[in-house]
Design an enzyme around this catalytic site. Structure first.
Site, PDB file in Angstrom:
ATOM      1  CE  LYS A 115      -4.845   3.404   2.775  1.00 44.61           C
ATOM      2  NZ  LYS A 115      -5.494   2.378   1.995  1.00 44.61           N
ATOM      3  CE  LYS A 197      -0.129  -1.086   5.315  1.00 46.44           C
ATOM      4  NZ  LYS A 197      -0.920  -2.072   4.651  1.00 46.44           N
ATOM      5  CE  LYS A 200      -4.275  -4.814  -1.745  1.00 46.41           C
ATOM      6  NZ  LYS A 200      -5.172  -3.845  -1.109  1.00 46.41           N
TER       7      LYS A 200
HETATM    8  P1  ATP Z   1      -3.399  -0.395   0.217  1.00 46.34           P
HETATM    9  O1  ATP Z   1      -1.950  -0.139  -0.018  1.00 46.34           O
HETATM   10  O2  ATP Z   1      -4.209  -0.365  -1.021  1.00 46.34           O
HETATM   11  O3  ATP Z   1      -3.976   0.360   1.360  1.00 46.34           O
HETATM   12  P2  ATP Z   1      -2.623  -2.808   1.504  1.00 46.34           P
HETATM   13  O4  ATP Z   1      -1.554  -3.414   0.651  1.00 46.34           O
HETATM   14  O5  ATP Z   1      -2.212  -2.128   2.748  1.00 46.34           O
HETATM   15  O6  ATP Z   1      -3.524  -1.887   0.638  1.00 46.34           O
HETATM   16  P3  ATP Z   1      -5.097  -4.023   2.405  1.00 46.34           P
HETATM   17  O7  ATP Z   1      -6.091  -4.399   1.373  1.00 46.34           O
HETATM   18  O8  ATP Z   1      -5.335  -2.774   3.153  1.00 46.34           O
HETATM   19  O9  ATP Z   1      -3.640  -3.980   1.799  1.00 46.34           O
HETATM   20  O10 ATP Z   1      -4.908  -5.206   3.425  1.00 46.34           O
HETATM   21  C1  ATP Z   1      -5.322  -6.537   3.224  1.00 46.34           C
HETATM   22  C2  ATP Z   1      -4.762  -7.403   4.330  1.00 46.34           C
HETATM   23  O11 ATP Z   1      -3.350  -7.516   4.207  1.00 46.34           O
HETATM   24  C3  ATP Z   1      -5.010  -6.865   5.737  1.00 46.34           C
HETATM   25  O12 ATP Z   1      -5.300  -7.942   6.600  1.00 46.34           O
HETATM   26  C4  ATP Z   1      -3.714  -6.234   6.132  1.00 46.34           C
HETATM   27  O13 ATP Z   1      -3.509  -6.223   7.518  1.00 46.34           O
HETATM   28  C5  ATP Z   1      -2.732  -7.156   5.435  1.00 46.34           C
HETATM   29  N1  ATP Z   1      -1.499  -6.442   5.105  1.00 46.34           N
HETATM   30  C6  ATP Z   1      -1.376  -5.392   4.257  1.00 46.34           C
HETATM   31  N2  ATP Z   1      -0.101  -5.006   4.162  1.00 46.34           N
HETATM   32  C7  ATP Z   1       0.613  -5.826   4.988  1.00 46.34           C
HETATM   33  C8  ATP Z   1       1.982  -5.932   5.324  1.00 46.34           C
HETATM   34  N3  ATP Z   1       2.881  -5.117   4.796  1.00 46.34           N
HETATM   35  N4  ATP Z   1       2.369  -6.887   6.187  1.00 46.34           N
HETATM   36  C9  ATP Z   1       1.451  -7.745   6.725  1.00 46.34           C
HETATM   37  N5  ATP Z   1       0.141  -7.706   6.451  1.00 46.34           N
HETATM   38  C10 ATP Z   1      -0.289  -6.766   5.588  1.00 46.34           C
END
Ligand code: ATP
Ligand code: LTN
Length: 334
Positions: A115, A197, A200
């Site tokens: 980040k 990965k 969002k």
């Molecule tokens: P951001 O992009 O805003 O950092 P994010 O999409 O990575 O957000 P988080 O809010 O950080 O999502 O994560 C929420 C949950 O979803 C966590 O338990 C995280 O491990 C899971 N998660 C996020 N992205 C993935 C992914 N690509 N595959 C599996 N699990 C995920």
């Protein structure tokens, strides 16, 4: 333990619209586990501001996320679904735990490194101490189990280390939480860059399937998914694009990778991509319908927010008071 059941805690940031990885890696598992645990599901809006947010948008996204938890199947009467910012104990415990966490530990966190690289003009202290706030979330509720995607494993390990450190000084104050990382869906990758990965906050919207995407968009995104060119549906690290599509299909259908390889042995990528899209559309349709209905019921969602916020604050304060006493803060005069 709470009312005879083990405690489960998890949360998501209200930073955007949920994508398929959030659902398959986390939310779907929460629903499968909710019956057996006393559950707390948090909208971690305080974590969200470690990256700059538009205030009106953040408020809207936090409400949408809370509504989506319910639309996806979490029962707000049985589980405590609430906003982190409504429970001040999170910030208070986080401060205390900051004083029991080492700079070196935080420096090793890969999410921070990623980040910081992505937001190089805003590497704020909150981004650095993000995992301490997450530890506070978990430890406030004497949590036994934390279901998350595999990207959060390192944060869970830090939480355990900090809790053990605190307990070794002051006695058994915190329950030591276990991570729960399901095999299927633990790490869904971007459809456009299968080495990254799915996220969002990815600016390339074609890399992510959002839970609110309509069927045409879902088909289009899967059709465009980046794959290799040998046209063989095989689960292998040297085929990251196809491996990711198999993972998605496996998580959506509960089939294993080898069952899927057998099912599509004589198909090409085009057919397989359409089959994955169909399963995902089928899986998301009821959630989308329920979300639309719930969003119209303002009074109901408001009552969930109020009641569950109060309930979460009650349990969180119990742990906080104990911790404050242990570290030597003066007693409150009643
Ligand atoms: P951001 O992009 O805003 O950092 P994010 O999409 O990575 O957000 P988080 O809010 O950080 O999502 O994560 C929420 C949950 O979803 C966590 O338990 C995280 O491990 C899971 N998660 C996020 N992205 C993935 C992914 N690509 N595959 C599996 N699990 C995920
Ligand atoms: N850091 C997590 C979100 C999160 C969380 C938590 C998850 C904040 N507090 C407590 C489980 C338990 C993430 O998904 N990025």
């Amino acid at each position: 333990m709470l009312d005879g059941k083990k405690v489960l805690y998890s949360g998501m940031q209200s930073t955007g619209t949920l994508q398929l990885g959030n659902y398959l890696g986390a939310l779907k598992n929460w629903i499968e586990l909710e019956e057996d645990y006393q559950c707390f599901f948090c909208v971690v809006d305080m974590h969200s501001i470690t990256v700059r947010q538009d205030p009106a948008e953040l408020r809207k996204k936090a409400r949408a996320l809370l509504t989506l938890y319910i639309a996806a199947g979490l029962d707000p009467e049985k589980n405590c679904i609430y906003y982190q910012s409504h429970v001040p104990a999170h910030a208070e415990l986080s401060w205390i735990l900051n004083c029991y966490t080492y700079m070196g530990e935080l420096n090793r966190m890969t999410q921070y490194k990623d980040k910081a690289a992505k937001h190089s003009s805003n590497i704020n202290a909150g981004l650095f101490t993000y995992p301490v706030l997450m530890a506070a979330d978990i430890l406030l509720f004497q949590t036994d189990l934390v279901p998350v995607g595999s990207d959060q494993k390192q944060h869970l390990e830090l939480t355990r280390d900090v809790a053990e450190r605190f307990n070794s000084i002051y006695g058994d104050v915190f329950t030591i939480p276990e991570p729960y990382i399901a095999k299927a869906g633990a790490r869904i990758m971007s459809l456009q860059e299968p080495s990254k990965k799915m996220s969002k906050s990815d600016e390339n919207v074609n890399g992510s399937i959002y839970l609110m995407d309509d069927p045409d968009t879902i088909v289009r995104k899967f059709k465009r998914a980046v794959t290799d060119s040998d046209n063989e549906i095989r689960y292998s690290d040297d085929k990251p694009g196809i491996k990711n599509l198999i993972d998605i299909y496996a998580a959506a259908t509960k089939k294993t990778a080898s069952e899927i390889e057998a099912e599509f042995a004589s198909s090409g990528y085009g057919d397989f991509k359409l089959a994955v899209a169909e399963e995902v559309i089928k899986m998301l349709r009821p959630i989308q319908e329920r979300f639309a209905d719930l969003s119209k019921d303002k009074a109901y969602i408001d009552s969930i927010i109020k009641n569950n916020g109060e309930k979460a604050a009650y349990y969180a304060n119990k742990t906080l008071r104990k911790v404050q006493k242990k570290v030597g803060f003066p007693e409150r005069i009643r």
